[in-house]
Design an enzyme around this catalytic site. Structure first.
Site, PDB file in Angstrom:
ATOM      1  CE1 TYR A   7     -17.333   9.278 -16.815  1.00 32.96           C
ATOM      2  CE2 TYR A   7     -16.451   9.504 -14.595  1.00 32.96           C
ATOM      3  CZ  TYR A   7     -17.088   8.750 -15.555  1.00 32.96           C
ATOM      4  OH  TYR A   7     -17.486   7.482 -15.253  1.00 32.96           O
ATOM      5  CG  ASP A  23     -10.139  14.548 -16.597  1.00 32.67           C
ATOM      6  OD1 ASP A  23      -9.477  13.969 -17.485  1.00 32.67           O
ATOM      7  OD2 ASP A  23     -11.020  13.982 -15.931  1.00 32.67           O
ATOM      8  CE  LYS A  30     -12.832   6.095 -19.065  1.00 30.11           C
ATOM      9  NZ  LYS A  30     -13.177   7.383 -18.535  1.00 30.11           N
ATOM     10  NE  ARG A  82      -3.419  -0.330   2.795  1.00 31.48           N
ATOM     11  CZ  ARG A  82      -2.972   0.006   4.016  1.00 31.48           C
ATOM     12  NH1 ARG A  82      -2.536   1.233   4.244  1.00 31.48           N
ATOM     13  NH2 ARG A  82      -2.969  -0.876   4.983  1.00 31.48           N
TER      14      ARG A  82
END
Ligand SMILES: *Cc1c(COP(=O)(O)O)cnc(C)c1O
Length: 408
Positions: free
Chosen positions: A126, A191, A216, A72
């Protein structure tokens, strides 16, 4: 024989970095493909040394020297992807997350932890980014504005200005230089999912944070979910601490696939953009199409509004896949008002330019003629054809679209 020292120039082209960044040590390791480290934990008999490394991470957020202690904190395979993406975006660092939304969440938590919960944002974003800000799930308070209103919307507790360009799903573009000036000392988050660093590098325009849904274009094959924030090392350290504490880590296998995806990113984006520009041109002259949106900077996304029922286009495609998401090698089409932006309030959606007649298409690597044939056949669906041109699109129709006639 003399080999010129200039064989490795200080700055290399993006296409070169795409295949070499994050792989600098491979020759030394004696391997060609990057190693995939799936360890969740790392053995050490030196507990005092581990304590010091944990303290160092807790106080600085710097990547640990040597092995990570626990997955982590850090992962060497994911770190290769981070190094490569930072190189492509022209930033000092990058921090990867389990998804684009986990990446945005971490940014908001970093700012909220400093008491800066107010965000100034420009629509459209988005759909889920809009939702995360607007629903206040993280205690965020948002002021929506157009780019010209950013300066006026800033408050003493503003922690972030957020824009998307070209925006999902309208492909509206924002002048980043002007926006950056309006932000003053408040960090600007761009973004960059749609443009990718191949077409636009927001950090060069002064954006402090560049966010990607790596799901994407960076992954590029529709088989890996991830998110990443490219930024300066100071902000990256805070993001790593939030990632460690909240657990939104990228799986190492995803890190491996994303690094691999980056190596073909410039080729994929340029090829798909050429096809998309061609399709956008053809759609513009098609009498069944009311409006075409295509960014001035190019890209592989097209949005268009039809005179008829957009659901019939979705139902009519055969080669093109009717599915949400984007940036894959194959072409996808979806209806934002039904899917990607469904979670945004209908009035907010429409006032941001997301018409109920809008379709969003992510152009892939198929042959342009095959795509055009499929698209034009889908556009010939009965209601799409019969609705034009005498019956104009009913923008802002509160009832939404009529259901498709049954049995046709
Ligand atoms: C998909 C998307 C996101 C969210 O990313 P996930 O990886 O799905 O969490 C954020 N921004 C844009 C522009 C997107 O298209």
């Amino acid at each position: 024989m003399e080999i010129a020292a200039s064989a490795t120039p200080a700055t290399r082209a993006l296409a070169t970095d795409a295949v070499h960044a994050g792989r600098e040590d491979l020759v030394e390791l004696g391997v060609h493909a990057p190693p995939l480290d799936l360890s969740t934990t790392y053995p050490s008999h030196d507990a005092a040394g581990e304590a010091a490394r944990i303290d160092a991470f807790a106080t600085t957020g710097a990547r640990p020297d040597g092995p990570p202690v626990y997955a982590r904190l850090d992962n060497p395979t994911t770190a290769r992807f981070e190094t490569a993406l930072a190189k492509l975006e022209g930033t000092e660092s990058a921090v990867a997350f389990a998804s684009g939304m986990a990446a945005l969440t971490a940014v908001l938590l970093v700012r909220a932890s400093m008491g800066l919960r107010h965000v100034v944002a420009v629509r459209p974003l988005y759909g889920c980014s809009d939702h995360l800000l607007n629903a206040g799930l993280l205690g965020t308070e948002v002021t929506w504005t157009d780019p010209a209103g950013i300066g006026e919307a800033l408050r003493p507790d503003t922690g972030l200005v957020m824009v998307e360009t070209p925006a999902n799903p309208t492909l509206a573009e924002v002048d980043l230089r002007a926006v950056r000036q309006a932000c003053g000392s408040v960090p600007l988050l761009v973004d960059n999912t749609f443009a990718t660093p191949v077409l636009q590098r927001p950090a060069e325009e002064g954006a402090r944070l560049v966010l990607h849904s790596a799901t994407k274009y960076l992954g590029g094959h529709g088989d890996v979910m991830g998110g990443v924030v490219a930024c300066d090392e100071e902000f990256a350290r805070k993001l790593r601490q939030v990632r460690f504490a909240t657990g939104g880590v990228l799986h190492p296998m995803a890190g491996y696939l994303l690094l691999r995806g980056l190596s073909t990113l410039p080729v994929r984006v340029r090829a798909a953009s050429t096809t998309a520009a061609d399709l956008a041109r053809r759609l513009t002259t098609d009498p069944r199409v009311a409006r075409v949106h295509y960014p001035s900077i190019g890209g592989a996304m097209i949005s268009f509004e039809v005179y008829g029922n957009p659901h019939d286009v979705i139902a009519g495609v055969r080669l093109i896949t009717p599915a949400v998401s984007l940036g894959s090698v194959d072409t996808l089409i979806q209806h934002p008002a039904s899917i990607s932006h469904r979670i945004v309030d209908a009035d907010d959606r429409r006032s941001a330019g997301v018409s109920d007649r809008l379709l969003r298409m992510s152009v892939g690597l198929e042959d342009v003629e095959d795509l055009w044939r499929d698209l034009t056949e889908a556009l010939s669906a009965r209601s799409v054809r019969s609705a034009l041109p005498a019956q104009p699109a009913r923008e802002g129709d509160r009832e939404g679209l009529q259901p498709r006639p049954v049995g046709r």
